[in-house]
Write a protein that holds these residues in place. Sequence first.
Motif, PDB file in Angstrom:
ATOM      1  N   ALA A  15     122.418 -51.961  41.938  1.00 18.45           N
ATOM      2  CA  ALA A  15     121.337 -52.027  42.926  1.00 18.45           C
ATOM      3  C   ALA A  15     121.506 -53.241  43.835  1.00 18.45           C
ATOM      4  CB  ALA A  15     119.982 -52.077  42.223  1.00 18.45           C
ATOM      5  N   LEU A  16     121.875 -54.377  43.261  1.00 13.17           N
ATOM      6  CA  LEU A  16     122.068 -55.578  44.063  1.00 13.17           C
ATOM      7  C   LEU A  16     123.279 -55.452  44.977  1.00 13.17           C
ATOM      8  CD1 LEU A  16     121.196 -58.356  41.469  1.00 13.17           C
ATOM      9  CD2 LEU A  16     119.870 -57.661  43.473  1.00 13.17           C
ATOM     10  N   GLU A  17     124.282 -54.730  44.539  1.00 12.68           N
ATOM     11  CA  GLU A  17     125.429 -54.476  45.416  1.00 12.68           C
ATOM     12  C   GLU A  17     125.015 -53.673  46.636  1.00 12.68           C
ATOM     13  OE1 GLU A  17     128.875 -54.487  41.902  1.00 12.68           O
ATOM     14  OE2 GLU A  17     128.236 -52.606  42.835  1.00 12.68           O
ATOM     15  N   VAL A  28     114.643 -52.660  54.685  1.00 11.15           N
ATOM     16  CA  VAL A  28     114.013 -51.585  53.921  1.00 11.15           C
ATOM     17  C   VAL A  28     112.500 -51.704  53.999  1.00 11.15           C
ATOM     18  CG1 VAL A  28     113.672 -50.639  51.597  1.00 11.15           C
ATOM     19  CG2 VAL A  28     115.970 -51.252  52.368  1.00 11.15           C
ATOM     20  N   ARG A  29     111.983 -52.923  53.852  1.00 14.24           N
ATOM     21  CA  ARG A  29     110.534 -53.147  53.939  1.00 14.24           C
ATOM     22  C   ARG A  29     109.963 -52.582  55.238  1.00 14.24           C
ATOM     23  NH1 ARG A  29     108.903 -59.004  55.567  1.00 14.24           N
ATOM     24  NH2 ARG A  29     109.693 -58.070  57.506  1.00 14.24           N
ATOM     25  N   ASP A  30     110.600 -52.909  56.361  1.00 11.94           N
ATOM     26  CA  ASP A  30     110.086 -52.457  57.649  1.00 11.94           C
ATOM     27  C   ASP A  30     110.213 -50.946  57.808  1.00 11.94           C
ATOM     28  OD1 ASP A  30     109.559 -55.094  58.051  1.00 11.94           O
ATOM     29  OD2 ASP A  30     110.874 -55.356  59.779  1.00 11.94           O
ATOM     30  N   LEU A  31     111.281 -50.372  57.274  1.00  9.90           N
ATOM     31  CA  LEU A  31     111.453 -48.925  57.385  1.00  9.90           C
ATOM     32  C   LEU A  31     110.518 -48.165  56.451  1.00  9.90           C
ATOM     33  CD1 LEU A  31     115.337 -48.562  57.754  1.00  9.90           C
ATOM     34  CD2 LEU A  31     113.580 -48.423  59.533  1.00  9.90           C
ATOM     35  N   LEU A  32     109.987 -48.828  55.432  1.00  9.01           N
ATOM     36  CA  LEU A  32     108.964 -48.188  54.598  1.00  9.01           C
ATOM     37  C   LEU A  32     107.691 -47.927  55.397  1.00  9.01           C
ATOM     38  CD1 LEU A  32     109.369 -50.100  51.220  1.00  9.01           C
ATOM     39  CD2 LEU A  32     109.653 -47.645  51.567  1.00  9.01           C
ATOM     40  N   LEU A  60     123.746 -50.028  54.534  1.00  9.02           N
ATOM     41  CA  LEU A  60     122.666 -49.249  53.944  1.00  9.02           C
ATOM     42  C   LEU A  60     122.829 -47.758  54.234  1.00  9.02           C
ATOM     43  CD1 LEU A  60     119.706 -51.651  54.769  1.00  9.02           C
ATOM     44  CD2 LEU A  60     120.625 -51.152  52.490  1.00  9.02           C
ATOM     45  N   GLN A  61     123.395 -47.444  55.386  1.00  9.76           N
ATOM     46  CA  GLN A  61     123.666 -46.040  55.691  1.00  9.76           C
ATOM     47  C   GLN A  61     124.770 -45.504  54.790  1.00  9.76           C
ATOM     48  OE1 GLN A  61     124.642 -45.304  59.798  1.00  9.76           O
ATOM     49  NE2 GLN A  61     124.740 -43.087  59.541  1.00  9.76           N
ATOM     50  N   ALA A  62     125.821 -46.298  54.587  1.00  7.64           N
ATOM     51  CA  ALA A  62     126.911 -45.878  53.704  1.00  7.64           C
ATOM     52  C   ALA A  62     126.439 -45.702  52.275  1.00  7.64           C
ATOM     53  CB  ALA A  62     128.048 -46.904  53.767  1.00  7.64           C
ATOM     54  N   ALA A  63     125.432 -46.477  51.876  1.00  4.76           N
ATOM     55  CA  ALA A  63     124.899 -46.389  50.512  1.00  4.76           C
ATOM     56  C   ALA A  63     123.915 -45.239  50.347  1.00  4.76           C
ATOM     57  CB  ALA A  63     124.216 -47.704  50.145  1.00  4.76           C
ATOM     58  N   GLY A  64     123.579 -44.561  51.444  1.00  4.88           N
ATOM     59  CA  GLY A  64     122.638 -43.445  51.364  1.00  4.88           C
ATOM     60  C   GLY A  64     121.185 -43.887  51.344  1.00  4.88           C
ATOM     61  N   VAL A  65     120.929 -45.170  51.693  1.00  9.63           N
ATOM     62  CA  VAL A  65     119.566 -45.694  51.679  1.00  9.63           C
ATOM     63  C   VAL A  65     118.828 -45.323  52.964  1.00  9.63           C
ATOM     64  CG1 VAL A  65     118.188 -47.814  51.631  1.00  9.63           C
ATOM     65  CG2 VAL A  65     120.167 -47.567  50.114  1.00  9.63           C
ATOM     66  N   LEU A  79     114.471 -44.194  56.399  1.00  6.64           N
ATOM     67  CA  LEU A  79     114.897 -44.163  55.013  1.00  6.64           C
ATOM     68  C   LEU A  79     115.139 -42.732  54.567  1.00  6.64           C
ATOM     69  CD1 LEU A  79     112.475 -46.778  53.408  1.00  6.64           C
ATOM     70  CD2 LEU A  79     114.880 -47.104  54.003  1.00  6.64           C
ATOM     71  N   THR A  80     116.115 -42.559  53.736  1.00  2.07           N
ATOM     72  CA  THR A  80     116.338 -41.275  53.086  1.00  2.07           C
ATOM     73  C   THR A  80     115.378 -41.173  51.901  1.00  2.07           C
ATOM     74  OG1 THR A  80     117.969 -42.217  51.579  1.00  2.07           O
ATOM     75  CG2 THR A  80     118.793 -41.376  53.697  1.00  2.07           C
ATOM     76  N   PRO A  81     115.239 -39.993  51.291  1.00  4.87           N
ATOM     77  CA  PRO A  81     114.430 -39.909  50.068  1.00  4.87           C
ATOM     78  C   PRO A  81     114.891 -40.914  49.007  1.00  4.87           C
ATOM     79  CG  PRO A  81     114.846 -37.711  50.908  1.00  4.87           C
ATOM     80  CD  PRO A  81     115.670 -38.648  51.752  1.00  4.87           C
ATOM     81  N   TYR A  82     116.200 -41.105  48.901  1.00  4.21           N
ATOM     82  CA  TYR A  82     116.745 -42.096  47.963  1.00  4.21           C
ATOM     83  C   TYR A  82     116.265 -43.498  48.330  1.00  4.21           C
ATOM     84  CZ  TYR A  82     120.434 -44.718  45.430  1.00  4.21           C
ATOM     85  OH  TYR A  82     121.120 -45.574  44.622  1.00  4.21           O
ATOM     86  N   GLY A  83     116.258 -43.803  49.625  1.00  2.48           N
ATOM     87  CA  GLY A  83     115.795 -45.115  50.072  1.00  2.48           C
ATOM     88  C   GLY A  83     114.313 -45.318  49.848  1.00  2.48           C
ATOM     89  N   ARG A  84     113.517 -44.253  50.003  1.00  2.00           N
ATOM     90  CA  ARG A  84     112.073 -44.373  49.820  1.00  2.00           C
ATOM     91  C   ARG A  84     111.714 -44.631  48.356  1.00  2.00           C
ATOM     92  NH1 ARG A  84     109.182 -43.987  54.153  1.00  2.00           N
ATOM     93  NH2 ARG A  84     107.352 -44.261  52.823  1.00  2.00           N
ATOM     94  N   GLU A  85     112.634 -44.338  47.449  1.00  3.32           N
ATOM     95  CA  GLU A  85     112.383 -44.657  46.045  1.00  3.32           C
ATOM     96  C   GLU A  85     112.284 -46.159  45.812  1.00  3.32           C
ATOM     97  OE1 GLU A  85     115.284 -42.803  43.534  1.00  3.32           O
ATOM     98  OE2 GLU A  85     114.890 -40.799  44.333  1.00  3.32           O
TER      99      GLU A  85
END
Length: 213
Positions: A15-17, A28-32, A60-65, A79-85
């Motif tokens: 996760a930290l990676e 991520v905070r702002d995109l939430l 973050l895009q490459a990570a699917g977030v 955010l993707t659904p994965y990112g919204r988690e």
Amino acid sequence: MAAREYGQYDGVARALELVGERWALLIVRDLLVGPRRYGELAAGLPRIPSNILAARLKELQAAGVLRRAPRSRVVVYELTPYGRELEPLVLGLGAWGVKALGDPREDQIVTPDAMTISLRTAFRPQVAAELPATAYAARLGAAELLIRVDGPTLDVTGGSGPVDLAFTAGPGIHRLMTGELAPERAIATGVVEVLRGRGDLLDRFADTFHLAA
């Protein structure tokens, strides 16, 4: 993929990676709060260098977030659904971090997106369910948030509308939300300025939105 690797087969390390690089979780905070154009993200994070913002978005895009999405002839990041988690984790991290927040410095700001997430973090639906529906307008610099509380439901948007209490505040509003500063004291010291409406409703606001310091 993020450049940093810890060489450990572990969920926390992974996760930290993905989101542990500087600025990543603030993006991520702002995109939430909602999809944002590149310029909107940059404006909400005024100290981020443009090359770092571009790099984090790519990682973050490459990570699917997150993903790029066309909207009305412009491209936004969402955010993707994965990112919204990540939402409960971001809210939990905010609740944990406020314990060490201290007093605001003169160079620190409160952005609308950051305040929206702080409100989500501090919202106490079980308290709000026992109170009358209330609408607040919070002016932060040039931006204004419309905060509607109806029972256990919270809705925070930009813009203006009919409200029961309108106020302006800076970073010190967190002291009100942690209980360090009583509502009447917040008004008396100028941390919060009532613009219109019933000033006593700031007590209701403080009861509804509470961050454990």
